[in-house]
Write an enzyme that holds these catalytic residues in place. Structure first.
Site, PDB file in Angstrom:
ATOM      1  N   HIS A 164       4.119 -24.773   8.640  1.00 29.57           N
ATOM      2  CA  HIS A 164       3.324 -25.682   9.475  1.00 29.57           C
ATOM      3  C   HIS A 164       1.944 -25.790   8.853  1.00 29.57           C
ATOM      4  O   HIS A 164       1.678 -25.172   7.795  1.00 29.57           O
ATOM      5  CB  HIS A 164       3.273 -25.177  10.924  1.00 29.57           C
ATOM      6  CG  HIS A 164       2.908 -23.722  11.040  1.00 29.57           C
ATOM      7  ND1 HIS A 164       1.663 -23.243  10.711  1.00 29.57           N
ATOM      8  CD2 HIS A 164       3.631 -22.645  11.418  1.00 29.57           C
ATOM      9  CE1 HIS A 164       1.621 -21.941  10.906  1.00 29.57           C
ATOM     10  NE2 HIS A 164       2.814 -21.542  11.327  1.00 29.57           N
ATOM     11  N   HIS A 218       0.202 -22.615   7.548  1.00 24.21           N
ATOM     12  CA  HIS A 218       0.577 -22.153   6.203  1.00 24.21           C
ATOM     13  C   HIS A 218      -0.059 -23.035   5.125  1.00 24.21           C
ATOM     14  O   HIS A 218      -0.531 -22.547   4.098  1.00 24.21           O
ATOM     15  CB  HIS A 218       2.101 -22.254   6.003  1.00 24.21           C
ATOM     16  CG  HIS A 218       2.914 -21.364   6.882  1.00 24.21           C
ATOM     17  ND1 HIS A 218       3.727 -21.840   7.887  1.00 24.21           N
ATOM     18  CD2 HIS A 218       3.056 -20.018   6.892  1.00 24.21           C
ATOM     19  CE1 HIS A 218       4.338 -20.833   8.476  1.00 24.21           C
ATOM     20  NE2 HIS A 218       3.950 -19.714   7.903  1.00 24.21           N
ATOM     21  N   GLY A 266      -3.196 -15.319   6.586  1.00 22.71           N
ATOM     22  CA  GLY A 266      -3.841 -15.907   7.762  1.00 22.71           C
ATOM     23  C   GLY A 266      -4.402 -14.848   8.694  1.00 22.71           C
ATOM     24  O   GLY A 266      -3.825 -13.769   8.860  1.00 22.71           O
ATOM     25  N   ARG A 305       7.080 -19.763  15.471  1.00 25.08           N
ATOM     26  CA  ARG A 305       7.798 -19.443  16.707  1.00 25.08           C
ATOM     27  C   ARG A 305       7.426 -20.376  17.862  1.00 25.08           C
ATOM     28  O   ARG A 305       8.109 -20.367  18.884  1.00 25.08           O
ATOM     29  CB  ARG A 305       7.562 -17.981  17.100  1.00 25.08           C
ATOM     30  CG  ARG A 305       8.247 -17.004  16.159  1.00 25.08           C
ATOM     31  CD  ARG A 305       8.224 -15.585  16.685  1.00 25.08           C
ATOM     32  NE  ARG A 305       9.080 -14.708  15.903  1.00 25.08           N
ATOM     33  CZ  ARG A 305       8.657 -13.876  14.941  1.00 25.08           C
ATOM     34  NH1 ARG A 305       7.370 -13.810  14.660  1.00 25.08           N
ATOM     35  NH2 ARG A 305       9.502 -13.109  14.283  1.00 25.08           N
TER      36      ARG A 305
END
Ligand code: PAF
Length: 294
Positions: A43, A46, A156, A196
């Site tokens: 997404h 990333h 991240g 998720r």
């Protein structure tokens, strides 16, 4: 769309040998290599890491590997979202030069028996509710860093404890790579981006969007000098009214070594964060928010 030159075309390596052939050629021509490890289902969060790696280095490698050793048997390893074709397109359009997508036997060949354990910083928070997790993460990241041999690797800050575990491992094992943390990327309502999030129903998604507001207002109160135990109590009540199924943890900790802050006003000399893991429906979500210093 104009045809891509061989240089801007994303390469895909599936073996350490193929990976090293590309990376070694770059390094021997004096180019630096940035690396972003991922489990795919990419997404914008990333992709922001890939763009940061691209800013920090001449060549960028991203790995796609859903690592079985960081999932407990009851967790979502088999249902974890996988869509390699889409991931490769996204990497290509984010300026990545090489995707490393090894099959499981490349990472864990028969007879594999080594694991990495990072002690104190792996304890508490996610280390308490997922005791297997950081051993699996440290082991796979150690392997990936040895395989890619990057100049810099970007992780991240959403997985803040993971970032600290990796920094500690790299320091303790003298691994020749710089580890860089990148800010959390959020949806329009502030929900931290996560692969998720795709599991959430419409109602659960609405509840999930409240988590960041609760922890950011806790962080605001702490930066205004409120007592940590009052802020934690109020935060827990707010989560209950928001419709969270279960709070795994809601804690205030130092962001350098994760020492917990249980009561009293925050020491302005110690950078701290509010950390949360909460189950919404059946989905476990994590987030964290820095306490602004006066
Ligand atoms: O953060 C992740 O996606 C994973 O934990 C990582 C670092 C790729 C290791 O499998």
């Amino acid at each position: 769309m104009s045809p891509l030159s061989a240089d801007s075309q994303l390469g895909v390596a599936r073996t350490v040998k193929a990976l090293r052939a590309r990376v070694d050629a770059w390094r021997s021509s004096g180019q630096s290599v940035g690396f972003v490890p991922t489990m795919g289902a990419l997404h914008d969060g990333h992709l922001s890491l890939v763009r940061m790696a691209a800013r920090l280095s001449d060549r960028t490698v991203a790995s796609i590997f859903v690592n079985p050793t960081q999932f407990a048997p009851h967790e979502d390893f088999s249902s974890y979202p996988r869509n390699e074709a889409q991931d490769l397109e996204k990497l290509q359009s984010s300026g990545c030069h090489l995707a490393y997508a090894p099959p499981p036997e490349q990472m864990y060949p028969p007879g594999f028996q080594t694991s990495i354990k990072v002690e104190a910083v792996s304890q508490g928070l996610c280390g308490e509710s997922r005791p297997h997790f950081f051993g699996g993460v440290a082991t796979v990241v150690c392997k990936l860093l040895n395989q890619v041999r990057p100049t810099v690797a970007v992780f991240g800050e959403k997985d803040f404890q993971q970032l600290l575990v990796i920094k500690r491992m790299v320091r303790d094992l003298d691994m020749p790579v710089e580890i860089v943390g990148a800010p959390i990327v959020r949806e329009a309502d502030g929900l931290a981006m996560s692969s998720r999030n795709a599991y959430l129903s419409t109602d659960e998604r609405a509840t999930a969007g409240k988590l960041n507001k609760i922890i950011s207002s806790m962080a605001d109160r702490l930066s205004e000098g409120a007592d940590a135990s009052d802020v934690l109590n109020d935060g827990r009540m707010a989560l209950e009214s928001a419709g969270v199924s279960r709070v795994d943890y809601l804690e205030i900790r130092s962001e350098t070594d994760l020492t917990p802050v249980l009561y009293g006003p925050i020491d302005p000399a110690i950078p701290a964060r509010v950390f949360i893991a909460a189950i919404v429906g059946k989905t476990r979500l994590i987030d964290n928010w820095p306490v602004r210093r006066a």
